[in-house]
Design an enzyme around this catalytic site. Structure first.
Site, PDB file in Angstrom:
ATOM      1  N   TYR A 130       0.748  -1.236   0.240  1.00 12.01           N
ATOM      2  CA  TYR A 130      -0.367  -0.156  -0.104  1.00 12.01           C
ATOM      3  C   TYR A 130       0.880   1.405  -0.039  1.00 12.01           C
ATOM      4  O   TYR A 130       2.058   0.661   0.727  1.00 12.01           O
ATOM      5  CB  TYR A 130      -0.721  -0.319   1.237  1.00 12.01           C
ATOM      6  CG  TYR A 130      -2.168   1.319   1.815  1.00 12.01           C
ATOM      7  CD1 TYR A 130      -2.532   1.572   1.247  1.00 12.01           C
ATOM      8  CD2 TYR A 130      -1.251   2.353   2.192  1.00 12.01           C
ATOM      9  CE1 TYR A 130      -3.936   2.375   1.207  1.00 12.01           C
ATOM     10  CE2 TYR A 130      -1.670   3.365   1.984  1.00 12.01           C
ATOM     11  CZ  TYR A 130      -3.264   3.672   1.235  1.00 12.01           C
ATOM     12  OH  TYR A 130      -4.005   4.925   1.672  1.00 12.01           O
ATOM     13  N   GLU A 218      -4.220   7.286  -3.683  1.00 13.06           N
ATOM     14  CA  GLU A 218      -3.875   6.152  -3.043  1.00 13.06           C
ATOM     15  C   GLU A 218      -3.471   5.266  -4.086  1.00 13.06           C
ATOM     16  O   GLU A 218      -4.417   4.719  -5.291  1.00 13.06           O
ATOM     17  CB  GLU A 218      -5.033   5.870  -2.494  1.00 13.06           C
ATOM     18  CG  GLU A 218      -5.395   4.904  -1.557  1.00 13.06           C
ATOM     19  CD  GLU A 218      -6.141   4.029  -0.787  1.00 13.06           C
ATOM     20  OE1 GLU A 218      -7.268   4.052  -0.598  1.00 13.06           O
ATOM     21  OE2 GLU A 218      -6.521   4.449   0.473  1.00 13.06           O
TER      22      GLU A 218
END
Ligand code: ADP
Ligand code: MG
Length: 407
Positions: A130, A218
């Site tokens: 991530y 993101e």
């Protein structure tokens, strides 16, 4: 402003940030036509069909019309059956997905219509990580966050294993420094080529965020491939609306079909409007007073149906438009007009309210609290209009009256 994944990936690719190759499709034919060139370019018979909507959680989401179909499908039929088999599968997927409604944890139960697909080369994933860049309002700087828990919602990681989120604050004058990128990459356990590629990726992404004025990027997942490449498999981006004038090429990417119709209409009239889930419609001047009004409504047991700031220079037409937008929401069971006349004069608001009610009618209770410039004139206009309006002496009084009346 949000953009689609395929648009985010094009912007990243243009700046040398690694992403898989892909093609956009709005018809099943276009989706099928994308398969062969992707397979030939990558040498892998696997392709992925991805719904393009302004919401995440697509992989785990499900279509209303096809309960067993997710918003992202990895097509492996080509491994056995060759390109033709992959094409046939992509055709049947595209036929089901296009025009259907995808429900994910981020769309709400009503879901979002899928009008565009992204057909992408399948990547041989070794690890899913991530990575994000968010504007940290506490420091006023961009913050890069990284985690080994790729593919999982970051809110979940933050709640259950916060120590797994690594953070580096980015100095706007320097960008993400080499040592910061290395600290993040080492923290993620990257080694060898993947370490080098990861550092390069992070530095480029930090520069991207600052150059293009994003408020959120993101990448979930950021993947390490079996050959040690590091690339963005997903890309969610939001841009600072106030900076869009500096980036006409980004502003062009706006997809109005993804935005709330009421919010778009409000923007046309220069109103700051945000739709919420409650039942008390609010018409207020000034963002601060609008926030305080919502708080007061909550305090007395109600829920606001919207945030609405008509602004300082609103005209009767703007107020009429605002009133119409509020009354169109079927959840609205009462309207609270709370005006402190400074630059905005109370009689202008009163005229707008009267004009709007005459035009669209009034099916729900209306409480008006006026204070400030031309307040007597404003009250007179309301009183003489013959409308069924309850007036309030102050904000708390008004909030109590409308919440009661809406019950
Ligand atoms: P969302 O976050 O909206 O569910 P993603 O783009 O993250 O959508 O896709 C969901 C999952 O699908 C990813 O976590 C990844 O495992 C898989 N996936 C997505 N794109 C590819 C790709 N190009 N190759 C292989 N797998 C992919
Ligand atoms: Mg994702």
């Amino acid at each position: 402003m949000k953009i689609h994944e395929y648009q985010a990936k094009r912007l990243m690719a243009a700046r040398g940030i690694a992403v898989p190759e892909g093609r956009v499709a709005t018809t099943p034919e276009e989706a099928v036509a994308a398969v062969r060139p992707l397979v030939e370019a990558s040498g892998s018979p696997v392709v992925v069909v991805k719904s393009q909507i302004h919401a995440g959680g697509r992989g785990k989401g499900r279509f209303k019309e096809h309960a067993d179909l997710g918003g992202v499908t990895v097509v492996t039929d080509g491994i056995q059956g060759g390109v033709e088999a992959a094409e046939a599968k992509v055709r049947s997927l595209a036929e089901q997905m296009l025009g259907s409604t995808l429900v994910t944890i981020q769309t709400g139960p009503e879901g979002k219509a899928v009008n565009r697909l992204y057909v992408e080369q399948g990547v041989a994933i070794a690890r899913e990580l991530y990575l994000s860049v968010v504007l940290d309002r506490a420091t006023g700087r961009n913050l890069m966050m990284a985690s080994t828990e790729g593919g999982t919602e970051i809110e979940e990681v933050a709640a259950e294993t916060p120590e797994k989120i690594l953070r580096e604050t980015i100095d706007p004058a320097v960008g993400l420094a080499d040592f910061q990128a290395r600290r993040l990459a080492l923290g993620l356990g990257l080694e060898g080529d993947a370490l080098k590629n990861g550092v390069r990726f992070m530095k480029a992404l930090a520069a991207f965020a600052s150059d293009l004025d994003t408020d959120l990027i993101e990448i979930n997942p950021l993947v390490v491939t079996e050959s040690g490449d590091v690339m963005a498999l997903d890309g969610k981006m939001g841009f600072d609306d106030n900076a869009l004038a500096r980036h006409p090429d980004v502003a062009e990417l706006r997809d109005e079909t993804e935005e709330n119709a009421a919010e778009l209409e409000a923007k046309e009239f220069g109103l700051s409007f945000i739709k919420l889930d409650g039942s008390i419609g609010c018409l207020v001047n000034g963002a601060g007073l609008a926030m305080a009004t919502m708080d007061t409504i909550k305090q007395v047991g109600g829920e606001p149906a919207n945030f609405l700031d008509v602004g300082g220079g609103a005209t009767t037409e703007n107020v009429t438009a605002a009133f119409k937008i509020i009354t169109r929401d079927p959840n609205v069971k009462g309207i609270f007009v709370n005006i402190f006349g400074g630059i905005m004069k109370c009689d202008t608001i009163a005229d707008g309210v009267v004009a709007a009610v005459k035009e669209v009618g009034l099916q729900v209770p209306l409480v008006v609290r006026l204070e400030g410039t031309n307040v007597e004139l404003g009250k007179k206009i309301i009183d003489e209009s013959g409308l069924n309006v309850v007036s309030a002496t102050d904000m708390k009084d008004g909030a109590q009256k409308i919440v009661e009346a809406a019950r």
